[in-house]
Design a protein around this motif. Structure first.
Motif, PDB file in Angstrom:
ATOM      1  N   UNK A   1      11.370   2.180  -8.268  1.00  0.00           N
ATOM      2  CA  UNK A   1      10.600   1.053  -8.819  1.00  0.00           C
ATOM      3  C   UNK A   1       9.860   0.262  -7.739  1.00  0.00           C
ATOM      4  N   UNK A   2      10.522  -0.054  -6.646  1.00  0.00           N
ATOM      5  CA  UNK A   2       9.985  -1.003  -5.687  1.00  0.00           C
ATOM      6  C   UNK A   2       9.189  -0.396  -4.534  1.00  0.00           C
ATOM      7  N   UNK A   3       9.178   0.924  -4.398  1.00  0.00           N
ATOM      8  CA  UNK A   3       8.447   1.535  -3.289  1.00  0.00           C
ATOM      9  C   UNK A   3       7.393   2.512  -3.795  1.00  0.00           C
ATOM     10  N   UNK A   4       6.149   2.331  -3.382  1.00  0.00           N
ATOM     11  CA  UNK A   4       5.127   3.320  -3.743  1.00  0.00           C
ATOM     12  C   UNK A   4       5.229   4.530  -2.823  1.00  0.00           C
ATOM     13  N   UNK A   5       4.976   5.709  -3.379  1.00  0.00           N
ATOM     14  CA  UNK A   5       4.980   6.914  -2.546  1.00  0.00           C
ATOM     15  C   UNK A   5       3.759   6.877  -1.635  1.00  0.00           C
ATOM     16  N   UNK A   6       3.980   7.086  -0.346  1.00  0.00           N
ATOM     17  CA  UNK A   6       2.893   7.082   0.628  1.00  0.00           C
ATOM     18  C   UNK A   6       2.220   8.443   0.730  1.00  0.00           C
ATOM     19  N   UNK A   7       2.976   9.488   0.419  1.00  0.00           N
ATOM     20  CA  UNK A   7       2.428  10.852   0.447  1.00  0.00           C
ATOM     21  C   UNK A   7       2.792  11.528  -0.860  1.00  0.00           C
ATOM     22  N   UNK A   8       1.846  12.281  -1.388  1.00  0.00           N
ATOM     23  CA  UNK A   8       2.127  13.111  -2.555  1.00  0.00           C
ATOM     24  C   UNK A   8       1.758  14.543  -2.207  1.00  0.00           C
ATOM     25  N   UNK A   9       2.523  15.497  -2.693  1.00  0.00           N
ATOM     26  CA  UNK A   9       2.219  16.893  -2.359  1.00  0.00           C
ATOM     27  C   UNK A   9       0.896  17.325  -2.977  1.00  0.00           C
ATOM     28  N   UNK A  10       0.147  18.138  -2.233  1.00  0.00           N
ATOM     29  CA  UNK A  10      -1.148  18.600  -2.709  1.00  0.00           C
ATOM     30  C   UNK A  10      -1.027  19.796  -3.655  1.00  0.00           C
ATOM     31  N   UNK A  11      -0.133  20.717  -3.357  1.00  0.00           N
ATOM     32  CA  UNK A  11      -0.003  21.924  -4.168  1.00  0.00           C
ATOM     33  C   UNK A  11       1.312  21.929  -4.935  1.00  0.00           C
ATOM     34  N   UNK A  12       2.411  21.907  -4.216  1.00  0.00           N
ATOM     35  CA  UNK A  12       3.722  21.942  -4.852  1.00  0.00           C
ATOM     36  C   UNK A  12       4.637  21.004  -4.100  1.00  0.00           C
ATOM     37  N   UNK A  13       5.492  20.328  -4.828  1.00  0.00           N
ATOM     38  CA  UNK A  13       6.455  19.429  -4.201  1.00  0.00           C
ATOM     39  C   UNK A  13       7.742  19.395  -4.994  1.00  0.00           C
ATOM     40  N   UNK A  14       8.729  18.760  -4.426  1.00  0.00           N
ATOM     41  CA  UNK A  14      10.016  18.616  -5.094  1.00  0.00           C
ATOM     42  C   UNK A  14       9.824  17.744  -6.334  1.00  0.00           C
ATOM     43  N   UNK A  15      10.315  18.193  -7.479  1.00  0.00           N
ATOM     44  CA  UNK A  15      10.162  17.381  -8.688  1.00  0.00           C
ATOM     45  C   UNK A  15      11.184  16.246  -8.730  1.00  0.00           C
TER      46      UNK A  15
ATOM     47  N   UNK B   1       1.050   2.885   8.405  1.00  0.00           N
ATOM     48  CA  UNK B   1       0.441   2.716   7.082  1.00  0.00           C
ATOM     49  C   UNK B   1       1.377   1.925   6.179  1.00  0.00           C
ATOM     50  N   UNK B   2       2.652   2.292   6.187  1.00  0.00           N
ATOM     51  CA  UNK B   2       3.641   1.629   5.337  1.00  0.00           C
ATOM     52  C   UNK B   2       3.907   0.215   5.855  1.00  0.00           C
ATOM     53  N   UNK B   3       3.790  -0.782   4.984  1.00  0.00           N
ATOM     54  CA  UNK B   3       4.097  -2.155   5.420  1.00  0.00           C
ATOM     55  C   UNK B   3       5.555  -2.280   5.869  1.00  0.00           C
ATOM     56  N   UNK B   4       5.784  -3.195   6.787  1.00  0.00           N
ATOM     57  CA  UNK B   4       7.130  -3.390   7.333  1.00  0.00           C
ATOM     58  C   UNK B   4       8.163  -3.714   6.274  1.00  0.00           C
ATOM     59  N   UNK B   5       7.777  -4.486   5.275  1.00  0.00           N
ATOM     60  CA  UNK B   5       8.736  -4.845   4.224  1.00  0.00           C
ATOM     61  C   UNK B   5       9.140  -3.622   3.414  1.00  0.00           C
ATOM     62  N   UNK B   6       8.206  -2.717   3.166  1.00  0.00           N
ATOM     63  CA  UNK B   6       8.543  -1.488   2.446  1.00  0.00           C
ATOM     64  C   UNK B   6       9.421  -0.572   3.292  1.00  0.00           C
ATOM     65  N   UNK B   7       9.197  -0.578   4.595  1.00  0.00           N
ATOM     66  CA  UNK B   7      10.050   0.210   5.477  1.00  0.00           C
ATOM     67  C   UNK B   7      11.478  -0.332   5.437  1.00  0.00           C
ATOM     68  N   UNK B   8      11.610  -1.637   5.467  1.00  0.00           N
ATOM     69  CA  UNK B   8      12.930  -2.253   5.395  1.00  0.00           C
ATOM     70  C   UNK B   8      13.604  -1.946   4.058  1.00  0.00           C
ATOM     71  N   UNK B   9      12.852  -2.042   2.968  1.00  0.00           N
ATOM     72  CA  UNK B   9      13.407  -1.709   1.645  1.00  0.00           C
ATOM     73  C   UNK B   9      13.894  -0.263   1.613  1.00  0.00           C
TER      74      UNK B   9
END
Length: 157
Positions: A70-84, A17-25
């Motif tokens: 700034x340069x990387x979008x989060x690919x997963x976000x927690x549904x209930x609770x996550x690290x702030x 899902x994550x583009x190769x350039x974002x993986x490299x970043x």
């Protein structure tokens, strides 16, 4: 430290899902965070009263964390609770843990190595077999359950 890095990888990388350039970043920013944290720890050990090294390493840590933010979008976000405060809190955790590890003496790393070897031996001798046995036991239970369901269907028909 490894858990904090794993959290960052989990949030910012999804296979296929994550583009190769974002993986490299992500890899580059993580390496900057880890290397700058190691540099801070090394400088503390070598020159505890100096300040020049901190002028280089701490801004690098900040820039690595800011880059992820700034340069990387989060690919997963927690549904209930996550690290702030992701990526700031995990990045700070990496820096603090590396700093603490850098301030340990040789005897602590020797004890760590002995404990690691002991746990690996235990896992190889006991844990692998227990995991294997449980996996096959679950397969047998699933097969028995399917067989019982088939018999129940035949009785109703």
């Amino acid at each position: 430290m490894m858990m904090a890095v794993a959290l960052l990888v989990r949030r910012y990388y999804v296979r296929e899902v994550t583009p190769g350039i974002n993986q490299l970043k992500l890899v580059i920013f993580l390496l900057v965070i880890i290397a700058s944290s190691m540099g801070t720890s090394a400088y503390w050990g070598l020159r505890p009263n100096g300040w020049v090294g901190y002028v280089v390493t701490i801004p690098l840590w900040f820039l690595g964390t800011m880059g992820i933010s700034i340069f990387l979008p989060q690919q997963r976000t927690p549904k209930v609770w996550g690290v702030p405060l992701v990526p700031w809190l995990p990045s700070l955790s990496v820096a603090i843990n590396i700093f603490l590890m850098g301030s340990l003496g040789t005897p602590a790393f020797i004890r760590f190595g002995i404990c690691t070897v002991a746990m690996l031996v235990y896992y190889i001798l006991v844990g692998v077999h227990a995991t294997y046995d449980m996996a096959h036991q679950q397969q047998k239970l699933d097969a028995l359950k399917v067989k019982n369901e088939d018999e129940d269907k035949e009785e109703k028909a």
